[in-house]
Design an enzyme around this catalytic site. Sequence first.
Site, PDB file in Angstrom:
ATOM      1  N   GLU A  59      29.381 102.086  24.825  1.00  0.00           N
ATOM      2  CA  GLU A  59      29.118 103.210  23.916  1.00  0.00           C
ATOM      3  C   GLU A  59      28.619 102.651  22.595  1.00  0.00           C
ATOM      4  O   GLU A  59      28.958 101.519  22.244  1.00  0.00           O
ATOM      5  CB  GLU A  59      30.422 103.994  23.656  1.00  0.00           C
ATOM      6  CG  GLU A  59      30.967 104.703  24.861  1.00  0.00           C
ATOM      7  CD  GLU A  59      32.333 105.348  24.586  1.00  0.00           C
ATOM      8  OE1 GLU A  59      32.886 105.179  23.474  1.00  0.00           O
ATOM      9  OE2 GLU A  59      32.839 106.020  25.487  1.00  0.00           O
ATOM     10  N   LYS A  88      28.810 101.886  18.839  1.00  0.00           N
ATOM     11  CA  LYS A  88      29.935 101.756  17.912  1.00  0.00           C
ATOM     12  C   LYS A  88      29.455 102.265  16.554  1.00  0.00           C
ATOM     13  O   LYS A  88      28.721 101.585  15.844  1.00  0.00           O
ATOM     14  CB  LYS A  88      30.389 100.301  17.818  1.00  0.00           C
ATOM     15  CG  LYS A  88      31.610 100.141  16.953  1.00  0.00           C
ATOM     16  CD  LYS A  88      32.063  98.703  16.901  1.00  0.00           C
ATOM     17  CE  LYS A  88      33.360  98.576  16.155  1.00  0.00           C
ATOM     18  NZ  LYS A  88      33.355  99.218  14.852  1.00  0.00           N
ATOM     19  N   ARG A 114      37.205 106.687  11.417  1.00  0.00           N
ATOM     20  CA  ARG A 114      37.821 107.229  12.623  1.00  0.00           C
ATOM     21  C   ARG A 114      38.476 108.567  12.291  1.00  0.00           C
ATOM     22  O   ARG A 114      39.142 108.695  11.261  1.00  0.00           O
ATOM     23  CB  ARG A 114      38.879 106.275  13.160  1.00  0.00           C
ATOM     24  CG  ARG A 114      39.398 106.712  14.514  1.00  0.00           C
ATOM     25  CD  ARG A 114      39.746 105.541  15.332  1.00  0.00           C
ATOM     26  NE  ARG A 114      40.123 105.865  16.687  1.00  0.00           N
ATOM     27  CZ  ARG A 114      40.494 104.946  17.557  1.00  0.00           C
ATOM     28  NH1 ARG A 114      40.523 103.678  17.205  1.00  0.00           N
ATOM     29  NH2 ARG A 114      40.824 105.284  18.781  1.00  0.00           N
ATOM     30  N   ARG A 154      42.682 106.886  10.721  1.00  0.00           N
ATOM     31  CA  ARG A 154      43.071 105.722  11.519  1.00  0.00           C
ATOM     32  C   ARG A 154      44.572 105.432  11.385  1.00  0.00           C
ATOM     33  O   ARG A 154      45.207 104.962  12.300  1.00  0.00           O
ATOM     34  CB  ARG A 154      42.232 104.540  11.012  1.00  0.00           C
ATOM     35  CG  ARG A 154      42.696 103.155  11.280  1.00  0.00           C
ATOM     36  CD  ARG A 154      42.175 102.658  12.579  1.00  0.00           C
ATOM     37  NE  ARG A 154      42.376 101.234  12.750  1.00  0.00           N
ATOM     38  CZ  ARG A 154      43.554 100.635  12.775  1.00  0.00           C
ATOM     39  NH1 ARG A 154      44.652 101.320  12.593  1.00  0.00           N
ATOM     40  NH2 ARG A 154      43.632  99.335  12.981  1.00  0.00           N
ATOM     41  N   LYS A 197      34.156  99.737  27.469  1.00  0.00           N
ATOM     42  CA  LYS A 197      35.448 100.256  27.935  1.00  0.00           C
ATOM     43  C   LYS A 197      35.494 100.343  29.457  1.00  0.00           C
ATOM     44  O   LYS A 197      34.475 100.686  30.078  1.00  0.00           O
ATOM     45  CB  LYS A 197      35.667 101.666  27.368  1.00  0.00           C
ATOM     46  CG  LYS A 197      35.560 101.737  25.855  1.00  0.00           C
ATOM     47  CD  LYS A 197      35.634 103.173  25.355  1.00  0.00           C
ATOM     48  CE  LYS A 197      35.549 103.218  23.835  1.00  0.00           C
ATOM     49  NZ  LYS A 197      35.559 104.575  23.306  1.00  0.00           N
ATOM     50  N   LYS A 223      35.122  95.326  21.484  1.00  0.00           N
ATOM     51  CA  LYS A 223      34.065  95.657  20.520  1.00  0.00           C
ATOM     52  C   LYS A 223      33.109  94.485  20.406  1.00  0.00           C
ATOM     53  O   LYS A 223      33.522  93.335  20.393  1.00  0.00           O
ATOM     54  CB  LYS A 223      34.644  96.069  19.161  1.00  0.00           C
ATOM     55  CG  LYS A 223      35.752  95.224  18.605  1.00  0.00           C
ATOM     56  CD  LYS A 223      36.299  95.822  17.296  1.00  0.00           C
ATOM     57  CE  LYS A 223      37.422  94.971  16.737  1.00  0.00           C
ATOM     58  NZ  LYS A 223      38.048  95.522  15.545  1.00  0.00           N
TER      59      LYS A 223
HETATM   60  N1  LIG Z   1      32.468 104.697  20.655  1.00  0.00           N
HETATM   61  C1  LIG Z   1      33.523 104.320  19.976  1.00  0.00           C
HETATM   62  N2  LIG Z   1      34.722 104.140  20.599  1.00  0.00           N
HETATM   63  C2  LIG Z   1      35.815 103.739  19.919  1.00  0.00           C
HETATM   64  N3  LIG Z   1      35.817 103.460  18.605  1.00  0.00           N
HETATM   65  C3  LIG Z   1      34.656 103.610  17.919  1.00  0.00           C
HETATM   66  C4  LIG Z   1      33.476 104.047  18.577  1.00  0.00           C
HETATM   67  N4  LIG Z   1      32.502 104.095  17.637  1.00  0.00           N
HETATM   68  C5  LIG Z   1      33.039 103.726  16.481  1.00  0.00           C
HETATM   69  N5  LIG Z   1      34.345 103.407  16.611  1.00  0.00           N
HETATM   70  C6  LIG Z   1      35.193 102.919  15.512  1.00  0.00           C
HETATM   71  O1  LIG Z   1      35.376 101.521  15.675  1.00  0.00           O
HETATM   72  C7  LIG Z   1      36.687 101.173  15.293  1.00  0.00           C
HETATM   73  C8  LIG Z   1      37.095  99.822  15.874  1.00  0.00           C
HETATM   74  O2  LIG Z   1      36.339  98.773  15.354  1.00  0.00           O
HETATM   75  P1  LIG Z   1      36.425  98.209  13.840  1.00  0.00           P
HETATM   76  O3  LIG Z   1      36.097  96.779  13.824  1.00  0.00           O
HETATM   77  O4  LIG Z   1      35.626  99.094  12.940  1.00  0.00           O
HETATM   78  O5  LIG Z   1      37.921  98.356  13.636  1.00  0.00           O
HETATM   79  P2  LIG Z   1      38.745  98.430  12.312  1.00  0.00           P
HETATM   80  O6  LIG Z   1      38.863  99.841  11.886  1.00  0.00           O
HETATM   81  O7  LIG Z   1      38.316  97.391  11.330  1.00  0.00           O
HETATM   82  O8  LIG Z   1      40.139  97.980  12.743  1.00  0.00           O
HETATM   83  P3  LIG Z   1      40.842  97.697  14.024  1.00  0.00           P
HETATM   84  O9  LIG Z   1      40.060  96.858  14.970  1.00  0.00           O
HETATM   85  O10 LIG Z   1      41.987  96.996  13.423  1.00  0.00           O
HETATM   86  O11 LIG Z   1      41.045  99.057  14.529  1.00  0.00           O
HETATM   87  C9  LIG Z   1      37.483 102.352  15.789  1.00  0.00           C
HETATM   88  O12 LIG Z   1      38.705 102.456  15.145  1.00  0.00           O
HETATM   89  C10 LIG Z   1      36.574 103.532  15.465  1.00  0.00           C
HETATM   90  O13 LIG Z   1      36.785 103.944  14.141  1.00  0.00           O
HETATM   91 MG   LIG Z   2      37.568  95.604  11.419  1.00  0.00          MG
HETATM   92 MG   LIG Z   3      34.768 100.876  11.576  1.00  0.00          MG
END
Ligand SMILES: Nc1ncnc2c1ncn2[C@@H]1O[C@H](COP(=O)(O)OP(=O)(O)OP(=O)(O)O)[C@@H](O)[C@H]1O
Ligand SMILES: [Mg+2]
Ligand SMILES: [Mg+2]
Length: 706
Positions: A361, A363, A368, A384, A522, A542
Site C-alpha cells: 500500500e 505509505k 494517523r 496515534r 502487509k 514499512k
Molecule cells: N497504508 C498505510 N498503512 C498503515 N500505516 C500507514 C499507511 N500509510 C501511512 N501510514 C502511517 O505510517 C505510520 C507508520 O510509519 P512511520 O514511520 O511514519 O511510523 P511512526 O509514526 O514514526 O512511528 P511508529 O513506527 O513508531 O509507529 C503509521 O502509523 C501511519 O500513520
Molecule cells: Mg517513525
Molecule cells: Mg508517519
Amino acid sequence: MTATQKQQTLSRFFGSQGERCMAKKRSRSPSPASSKKAPKSDDTKESTPDDSVADVADDAKERLIDAKELLKMDSEVKVPDMAVGKPILYSKLCEVFEALEKESGRLKCIEIASEMFSHVLDTSENQEDQIRNLVEVNYLTINRVCPDYEGLELGLGETLLMKALATGTGRSMQQLKKDLGEYGDIGLVAQKSRSKQSLMFKPQPLTVSQVFKNLKEIASMSGASSQNKKIAMINRMLTSCDSREAKFLMRSLEGTLRIQFAEKSVVVALAKALVEHEMKQRGQKVTPAILSEAEEQMKEAFSQTPNYELIIESAIKYGTLKLMDHCTLKPGIPLKPMLAKPTKSITEILNQFENQEFTCEYKYDGERAQVHLLPDRTLRVYSRSSENMTQRYPDLIPVMEELQRLNPEVKSFILDCECVAWDKKQEKILPFQILSTRKRKDVKEEDITVQVCLFAFDILLYNGESLLQKSLKERRQYMYDNLKVIPGKFRFSEKLDSSDLDVITKFLDQSVKDSCEGLMIKTLNGTNSLYEPSKRSRNWLKLKKDYLEGVGDSLDLVVIGAYVGKGKRTGGYGGFLLASYNPDSGEFEAICKIGTGFSEEMLASLFEKLKPTQLDEPKASFVYDKTNPRAAPDIWFEPTTLFEVKVADFTESPLYKCGYSFLGDGSKGVSLRFPRFVRIRDDKSVEDATTSEQIVEMYEKQAHLS
Ligand SMILES: Nc1ncnc2c1ncn2[C@@H]1O[C@H](COP(=O)(O)OP(=O)(O)OP(=O)(O)O)[C@@H](O)[C@H]1O
Ligand SMILES: [Mg+2]
Ligand SMILES: [Mg+2]
C-alpha cells in the site's frame, strides 16, 4: 483456540514492548544512575511473545511457570487488614504502595498488588461496591483518574505543589526548596515536612474514595483561577495525611508514584485477584491453567477496550474467564494501533513473506487517524497515541455524513486511516509540513485553509461487529463493499497485490512521485493477517525511500535537557539532550546531544515551548552517567516533547546510557552519530518514543552488517 491464535492474542497486549527473544538474552544490570531498586533478571522477564512457533511453545512454558510461581507465593505477602463494609482508608493503600516501592521482583510486586485487590473484593459488601472500590484502588495504583484516551492527567507543576506544601505544613518556601534540592523528590519533602508537624488533634482519616474524587477534580480544573482552588483542595487533604500519605499524595499529584509498578503488571495482578475471588466463591481451586487463561482474557480485553471501569465491571458481573464475550471493540473507545517494522529493501520483504500472500500500500505522510462513527452518528477521531483530536477536524463531520448518505446501511465503524493535507485545485497530496500548519485548538470549519483527505487502509469494526479476527483481505472487502469514495475527501489507500520485484519497484517509485513516503507491505491472508492492536508486528513492514538511500528509520526521542546557546544562539538554547524510553522501568535513557537541523525560527519557538518546562533538578527517571560532569546538560526539562531525528549510525558510548541494561555489563550505552533534527512529533506521547530496546536492536543489526 489454535496455538497461533493464542499467541496472537497474547502478543497484543505485550506487543509494543519489543522482542522477548532478544530481551531474554540480555541480562538487566542495576541502573547506574538511580539508587532505586534493580530488577532481578529472573523475575523481570516480560512475556512478549515473538513470532516464531518455537517461541510460542517456549512462551507457553514460561507462562505456566509464571502462573505456578504466582500461585505458590500466596501466603508470603502481608497486606494490611481492611474492615468489611467500611470505606477503604487511604493509609492502607499507602502501606501497600510502600511495600511495592521496596520490592524489586516483578512477580512479588504482582503478588502484593493482587493481594490488595483481593482484599478490596473481600471487604466490599456488594457487587456495586466491589466494582467502585476496585476501580478506584486500581486507578490510584496506576496513578490515573480515567482511561488514557479521555486525556485527564495529573502532573501538577512543582511550583504549585510547593506552594500547597508551604501553606499546608507551615514551612517556608526556602526550606522546602532546600529539601527538594537535597532529595529530588517532592514526596520525600512532603513526608519530612509532615513528620515535623505536631498535631493538636487527630484529623478524620482520608478514604480512597475521597482522594480519588479529589484527584479527578483537580485534574479536570483548568485556567488561571483554578490554581488557588487546587491549592485549597490539596491543603484540605494534607491536613488529614500522616507523613506516608503525604509522600504518596504529593507524588500522585506530581504524576509519578515512583513505585516502579508498570501497568502491564497491574493487569496481571487484577486478573489473578478476580479469578481467585471467583473460584473461592464457587469452592473451586485455581489451577495454573485457569490463572493463565484469566490473564489472557484480561490482556486481550485491555487491548480492545482500554477502559478499567468496563473491564472490572464485566469481570465481576460475568466472570474473568468470560471477559472476551463482553469487552470487545466499541466505537468511542480507541484501541492501541497496530505498528510496523522497518525493512531495508524489496528483496528483504520478498524473503520475509516467502510463501505468503501479501499486499503493498502507499505509505501516506500525514497523521494517523483512528476514525470512529458511533451509533448515535457522532464522530470521534483519535491520534496515534489515542488522544481525542475530534475538535481539530470539524471538516470531517460532513464527510462522515456523506458516507452515511451514500450508504444508509452504515451505522457504526472504526477505521484506521492516514489524514493527509490535500490540494483541492490540483487534486494531489501535500507534504506533512503543510498539514502541520493547521490550527490545533478552537478550529472552526469556516476558517480552515488546509484541506485534508482521509486515506482509509483498514476497518476494525463495522456496524457493531468486530473485524479484528478477520483476514486483511476480508477486512478490505468490508471497506470496499460498504464505504464509498468521496473525491478529495475520503479514499482508500492505493494498493498493489503482487510479489513481482519489478512491479513492486515501479509501485514504490510511483508512491514517491505521488508524495508518499514509500510503501507499507502487509500479509493478506490467514491468521498472520489479523489486526494486532498495539503490536509492532512483522506482518506489517514499512519501506521508506529514505531507507533505500542508506538512511535508517528515523527515531522519535524525548527532549530531557538543553545546552546554553553560544554565538548566534546566545540567549536561547544551543542544543538539546535526547533520551529513549524504557517501558519496563519507565525511565528515560540519555542517548545523544543534538544541535543540527534547526532553523532560527524553530530554535526560537522551541525556547518558548520548553522554557516553562525547565526543572531545577533532573527527574529520578532520567538515566545518565552521574559520575561524569560531561553527561549532564546545562538545563533539565520535564519530559514533554519528542523530536523526530535522522541518524547516520549508532555507536557504543560510555557517556550515554541508552539501552545499557541490554548491553554487556551495563557500563556502556548506545549513542547516535551525526543526529539531525527533522521535526517535532506532537502526535506521539513521551511513552510512545522509540524504546531503548528498539535502539539496541538497530545497533545490533548495524554491527551485524558491517
Ligand atoms: N497504508 C498505510 N498503512 C498503515 N500505516 C500507514 C499507511 N500509510 C501511512 N501510514 C502511517 O505510517 C505510520 C507508520 O510509519 P512511520 O514511520 O511514519 O511510523 P511512526 O509514526 O514514526 O512511528 P511508529 O513506527 O513508531 O509507529 C503509521 O502509523 C501511519 O500513520
Ligand atoms: Mg517513525
Ligand atoms: Mg508517519
